[in-house]
Design an enzyme around this catalytic site. Structure first.
Site, PDB file in Angstrom:
ATOM      1  N   TYR A 136      40.989  35.854  43.378  1.00  0.00           N
ATOM      2  CA  TYR A 136      41.354  35.534  41.999  1.00  0.00           C
ATOM      3  C   TYR A 136      42.113  34.208  41.905  1.00  0.00           C
ATOM      4  O   TYR A 136      41.989  33.491  40.929  1.00  0.00           O
ATOM      5  CB  TYR A 136      42.252  36.633  41.409  1.00  0.00           C
ATOM      6  CG  TYR A 136      41.520  37.755  40.732  1.00  0.00           C
ATOM      7  CD1 TYR A 136      40.609  38.538  41.418  1.00  0.00           C
ATOM      8  CD2 TYR A 136      41.761  38.041  39.383  1.00  0.00           C
ATOM      9  CE1 TYR A 136      39.957  39.581  40.789  1.00  0.00           C
ATOM     10  CE2 TYR A 136      41.115  39.087  38.747  1.00  0.00           C
ATOM     11  CZ  TYR A 136      40.213  39.856  39.453  1.00  0.00           C
ATOM     12  OH  TYR A 136      39.581  40.884  38.821  1.00  0.00           O
ATOM     13  N   LYS A 186      37.253  45.128  53.719  1.00  0.00           N
ATOM     14  CA  LYS A 186      35.896  44.856  54.197  1.00  0.00           C
ATOM     15  C   LYS A 186      36.052  44.133  55.537  1.00  0.00           C
ATOM     16  O   LYS A 186      35.550  43.017  55.738  1.00  0.00           O
ATOM     17  CB  LYS A 186      35.142  44.019  53.150  1.00  0.00           C
ATOM     18  CG  LYS A 186      33.664  43.824  53.418  1.00  0.00           C
ATOM     19  CD  LYS A 186      32.815  45.078  53.257  1.00  0.00           C
ATOM     20  CE  LYS A 186      31.394  44.807  53.720  1.00  0.00           C
ATOM     21  NZ  LYS A 186      30.543  46.027  53.731  1.00  0.00           N
TER      22      LYS A 186
HETATM   23  C1  IPM Z   1      41.741  44.042  34.741  1.00  0.00           C
HETATM   24  C2  IPM Z   1      40.809  43.074  34.052  1.00  0.00           C
HETATM   25  C3  IPM Z   1      41.240  41.650  34.396  1.00  0.00           C
HETATM   26  C4  IPM Z   1      41.103  41.476  35.886  1.00  0.00           C
HETATM   27  C5  IPM Z   1      40.497  40.538  33.620  1.00  0.00           C
HETATM   28  C6  IPM Z   1      40.634  40.703  32.128  1.00  0.00           C
HETATM   29  C7  IPM Z   1      40.923  39.162  34.041  1.00  0.00           C
HETATM   30  O1  IPM Z   1      39.496  43.327  34.410  1.00  0.00           O
HETATM   31  O2  IPM Z   1      42.958  43.996  34.467  1.00  0.00           O
HETATM   32  O3  IPM Z   1      41.270  44.840  35.531  1.00  0.00           O
HETATM   33  O4  IPM Z   1      40.013  41.143  36.379  1.00  0.00           O
HETATM   34  O5  IPM Z   1      42.090  41.678  36.586  1.00  0.00           O
END
Ligand code: IPM
Ligand code: MG
Length: 347
Positions: A136, A186
C-alpha cells in the site's frame, strides 16, 4: 470531556455515521463531537480529500469516527486527489498501524451467510491487519519497458520493527481470547513474507502461552470458507488483511455488520465500518448502519475506556438482529434509520 472527530465522508458514510451518532447520543456519555469533510466530499468543498483542517481535527481529537470514502465520479483524478487517499493519509499520518477487524456471526443471521448455517455458526475470529506498510505504501510508479510497453509497479516491503509491533498486537489479542494466533503470509514466494514469518517466530518467544501457527494466504482464503471455526486471531499484512476481511464478512452474512478499529501505539484510534461508500445505494436510506454503530462501540472500548457502554451497544445490536430487524443487505426491508431505531429500542 472527550472530543470525537466525526468524518462522515462519501456515499453511505453520512447515513450510517448519523445512526452511530444517535446511539452515542442516547447513552449521554458527555462526548463532544466536531465534524469535518473528508474524501470526495472534502475534494468538492476544499479541493483536497484530506484538507489540513480535517487532519488537524483528527490529530486533536481523542478518537475519530469515520464513515467511508470513495465515489466513481472521482476516478479520473490523479491518485493524490482521489477520496481513498484521505483514509490512507489518516492511517499513515496518525500512525494507525493496528487494524482490528472482529468477525462473528450474530445469532439469527445464519441464513444471510454465504456458508451453510452449521459452518457459519462457528465463526468468531479477529483479523489483526497491519495498516501503514506493505505494498500500500511502498514506492509505486508507471514507466515503459525497454521495448516501449507501458509498465506499472508497486513495491511490497516491511522492516522488522513494523512486523514485530503488529505481531505483538496479534499475540496480545490471542492471549486475551482463546490463545491461538495464525500468521498469514506468502512465504513460499515472497521475500517480504519470509522476513515476516521469521520476525513473527522471534516475537512468539515472548508469548509462550499463545499457540502460533502459519498459513499461506491462498490456503487461508480456502480455509475461511471451508472451516472458519478453526480461527481465533489472524495476524497478517496490509494487502492480505484487506482481502481476507472482505471475504470473512460474507461468511457472517453481510459486510454491513463488520466494524473496525485502527489504533496507534498509544491506543488512540480511528473507527470505521469495513464496508466502503457503496455509491450504488447512497442517499436511498438502504444502508445497514450496524457496522458503523458497532464501530462506535469499538471506539468506546479501545480509545475512551468505556467498556460497559461498549457492551451495551454490542448487546443492543445483537438483540435487534435476534428480534428480526433486517436491512436490505440482510434480506429485510428496514431503512437505515429504522434499523437505528431498532438498535436504540434495545438500548
Ligand atoms: C478498507 C478499504 C480501503 C483499503 C480502501 C478504501 C483504500 O478497502 O479499509 O479495507 O484498501 O484499506
Ligand atoms: Mg477493504
Amino acid at each position: 470531556m472527550a472530543l470525537i472527530a466525526v468524518l462522515p465522508g462519501d456515499g453511505i458514510g453520512p447515513e450510517v455515521t448519523a445512526e452511530a451518532r444517535r446511539v452515542l447520543d442516547a447513552l449521554a456519555l458527555g462526548l463532544v463531537f466536531e465534524e469535518a469533510p473528508v474524501g470526495g466530499a472534502a475534494y468538492l468543498a476544499a479541493a483536497h480529500p484530506l484538507p489540513p483542517e480535517t487532519l488537524a481535527l483528527a490529530e486533536r481529537a481523542d478518537a475519530v469516527l469515520f464513515g467511508a470514502v470513495g465515489d466513481p465520479q472521482f476516478d479520473g483524478l490523479e491518485r493524490d486527489l482521489r477520496p481513498e487517499q484521505a483514509i490512507l493519509g489518516l492511517r499513515k499520518k496518525l500512525g494507525l498501524f493496528a487494524n482490528l477487524r472482529p468477525v462473528r456471526l450474530f445469532p439469527g443471521l445464519e441464513d444471510a451467510s454465504a456458508l451453510r448455517p452449521e459452518i457459519a455458526r462457528e465463526i468468531d475470529l479477529l483479523i489483526v491487519r497491519e495498516l501503514t506498510g506493505d505494498i500500500y505504501f511502498g514506492e509505486k510508479g508507471r514507466g515503459r519497458t525497454a521495448t516501449g510497453l507501458r509498465e506499472g509497479h508497486d513495491l511490497m516491503r516491511y522492516d522488522e520493527a513494523e512486523v514485530a509491533r503488529i505481531a505483538r498486537v496479534g499475540f496480545e489479542a490471542a492471549a486475551k481470547r482463546h490463545g491461538r494466533l495464525l500468521s498469514v503470509d506468502k512465504a513460499n514466494v515472497l521475500e517480504t513474507s519470509a522476513l515476516w514469518r521469521e520476525i513473527v517466530n522471534e516475537v512468539s518467544r515472548d508469548f509462550r502461552d499463545v499457540r502460533l501457527t502459519h498459513m499461506y494466504v491462498d490456503n487461508a482464503a480456502m480455509q475461511l470458507v471451508r472451516a472458519p471455526g478453526q480461527f481465533d486471531v489472524i495476524v497478517t499484512g496490509n494487502l492480505f488483511g484487506d482481502i481476507l476481511s472482505d471475504q470473512a464478512s460474507m461468511c457472517v452474512g453481510s459486510i454491513g455488520m463488520l466494524p473496525s478499529a485502527s489504533l496507534d501505539e498509544d491506543g488512540k484510534g480511528l473507527f470505521e465500518p469495513i464496508h466502503g461508500s457503496a455509491p450504488d445505494i447512497a442517499g436511498q436510506g438502504k444502508a445497514n448502519p450496524c457496522a458503523a454503530i458497532l464501530s462506535a462501540a469499538m471506539m468506546l472500548r479501545h480509545s475512551l475506556r468505556m467498556p460497559a457502554s461498549a457492551d451495551l451497544i454490542d448487546s443492543a445490536v445483537a438483540a435487534a438482529i435476534a428480534g428480526g430487524a433486517r436491512t436490505a443487505d440482510l434480506g429485510g426491508d428496514l431503512s437505515t434509520q429504522a434499523m437505528g431505531d431498532a438498535v436504540l429500542a434495545q438500548l
